[in-house]
Design an enzyme around this catalytic site. Sequence first.
Site, PDB file in Angstrom:
ATOM      1  N   GLY A  14       4.224   3.132   2.319  1.00  0.00           N
ATOM      2  CA  GLY A  14       5.465   3.462   1.637  1.00  0.00           C
ATOM      3  C   GLY A  14       5.909   2.411   0.635  1.00  0.00           C
ATOM      4  N   SER A  25       0.829  -1.194   0.000  1.00  0.00           N
ATOM      5  CA  SER A  25       0.000   0.000   0.000  1.00  0.00           C
ATOM      6  C   SER A  25       0.864   1.244   0.000  1.00  0.00           C
ATOM      7  CB  SER A  25      -0.926   0.005   1.205  1.00  0.00           C
ATOM      8  OG  SER A  25      -0.227   0.464   2.340  1.00  0.00           O
ATOM      9  N   LYS A  26       0.295   2.266  -0.608  1.00  0.00           N
ATOM     10  CA  LYS A  26       0.975   3.539  -0.690  1.00  0.00           C
ATOM     11  C   LYS A  26       1.210   4.096   0.714  1.00  0.00           C
ATOM     12  CE  LYS A  26       0.247   8.108  -2.655  1.00  0.00           C
ATOM     13  NZ  LYS A  26      -0.673   8.970  -3.369  1.00  0.00           N
ATOM     14  N   ARG A  27       0.201   3.894   1.548  1.00  0.00           N
ATOM     15  CA  ARG A  27       0.256   4.440   2.902  1.00  0.00           C
ATOM     16  C   ARG A  27       1.455   3.911   3.675  1.00  0.00           C
ATOM     17  NH1 ARG A  27      -3.508   3.430   7.019  1.00  0.00           N
ATOM     18  NH2 ARG A  27      -4.326   1.790   5.704  1.00  0.00           N
TER      19      ARG A  27
END
Length: 495
Positions: free
Chosen positions: A266, A262-264
Amino acid sequence: MTVDRQYFEAMEAKIPHGKVRTRFAPSPTGYMHVGNLRTALYTWLIARNAGGTFILRIEDTDQGRLVDGAVDVIYRTMAECGLNHDEGPDVGGPVAPYIQSERRDTYGKYAKLLVELGHAYYCFCEKSESEEDSGEFGRAADPCRDLSAEEVAAKLAAGMPYVIRQRIPEGSTTFHDAIFGDITVDNSTLDDQVLLKRDGLPTYNFANVIDDHLMGITHVVRGSEYLSSAPKYNLLYQAFGWEIPTYVHCSPVMRDQQHKMSKRHGDPSYEDLKAQGYLTEAILNYVALLGWSPKGEQAEQEIFTLAELVKAFDMTGISKSPAIFDRAKLDHFNAVYLRSMAPEAFAKVAEPYIRQSVKDERYDAAAIAAVLQARCEKLTDIPEKVDFFDALPEYDVEFFTNKKSKTNPEVSLAMLNAAIPVLEALEQWTNESVHDALIGLAQQLEVKNATLMWPVRIAAAGKLVTPGGAVEICQILGKDETVRRLRAGAAKLQA
Ligand code: GLU
């Protein structure tokens, strides 16, 4: 109020038939994560393998999530990866427009058609916005479900705001997925989801189904997070009397056993991976095998060009289990791709990285690239590997001692003192002349080549690990700089 049949007939008439048609339908979030890229790749491969049509559709119904420049990230990534589309917002096509926000009027008409067909109903209850946006709220005894046609007409005439909700029937629904097989759910577990919101805009799930049908999509390839919505999709297709496309749900790409990427957290996007020094071809090749395996003769093959993937790809090779993104494996693919590049092509991609640390233009970037090519996993490793060209680092005199090469400080000093005049006397400074001079000297001194090469390389580079051996490094440094560094090495040993 009857909906205009002609409109629907005209829409049906536009739908291309007879060929495989797949679509990649990203929401423009500004970030193409590895799972998205893999979905795009598999979707493209299914179309190309079948000689079909690949479509790009932008799913921007959820206006709240729009990010500036996000659509550009999608175009750029697809183009760089060679995943060309035959139809899409920029190239048009027979079932345009290909951006959901430009198709707004369509969805309302189909929602009303569904009311007429008895599979949806007007709902006038107060709903919170989040319920409407997600389309999710308890189905339990909604009083609007059983309003008579007259009651509905009266409320509409009075201008009461409404949403349109799917009327989930009794019974159970079985849908088929190419990867997961048949899945049956009891309809009581499905909610009467909102199809059309109070502002007249569709919910995500509704727009998706309408568009897939109107665009003639034959294979719906998407992440398995949409599996739970699939029964409701099925019921919508059935309610309209439309043919159900082949569903191909792909399991997620995970960071580890427990966590999705996930982008969250990183985890890298395609663009991040590029910036971290990976080649597009290597990323694509790795991503292709992240949850898909070839069969038959190619079962053991790892390296595939995009053209080879087109031939080999078969969706029955897609795995049900989640795939774990393995950085070391990607490094391996990248190294293989870097090594197999033509030297000029490698020099071209490597040069900007070389110049990050080798600013001195006297040092030939192509020659440095040539020594690097076989010894590099990622382009971003390069600056650190070649930093010694511009400035000889401070190094430990211990570096001169190497058991295998039979060197110690005394031997190294003797070797450097012997090499300096020989190299200084060279008229030509090429790999060959430096090589021959040093090999000749080792013979003359009756030592192993390594006994001479080790201290020369350490003095020239000031590093234990270098791309290239003593000869190549000296050649690139040039005579004056080589001699200067060898003298400095000798001085260090004498001190
Ligand atoms: N727009 C969805 C997403 O970006 C894709 C859903 C689908 O392919 O059906 O996740």
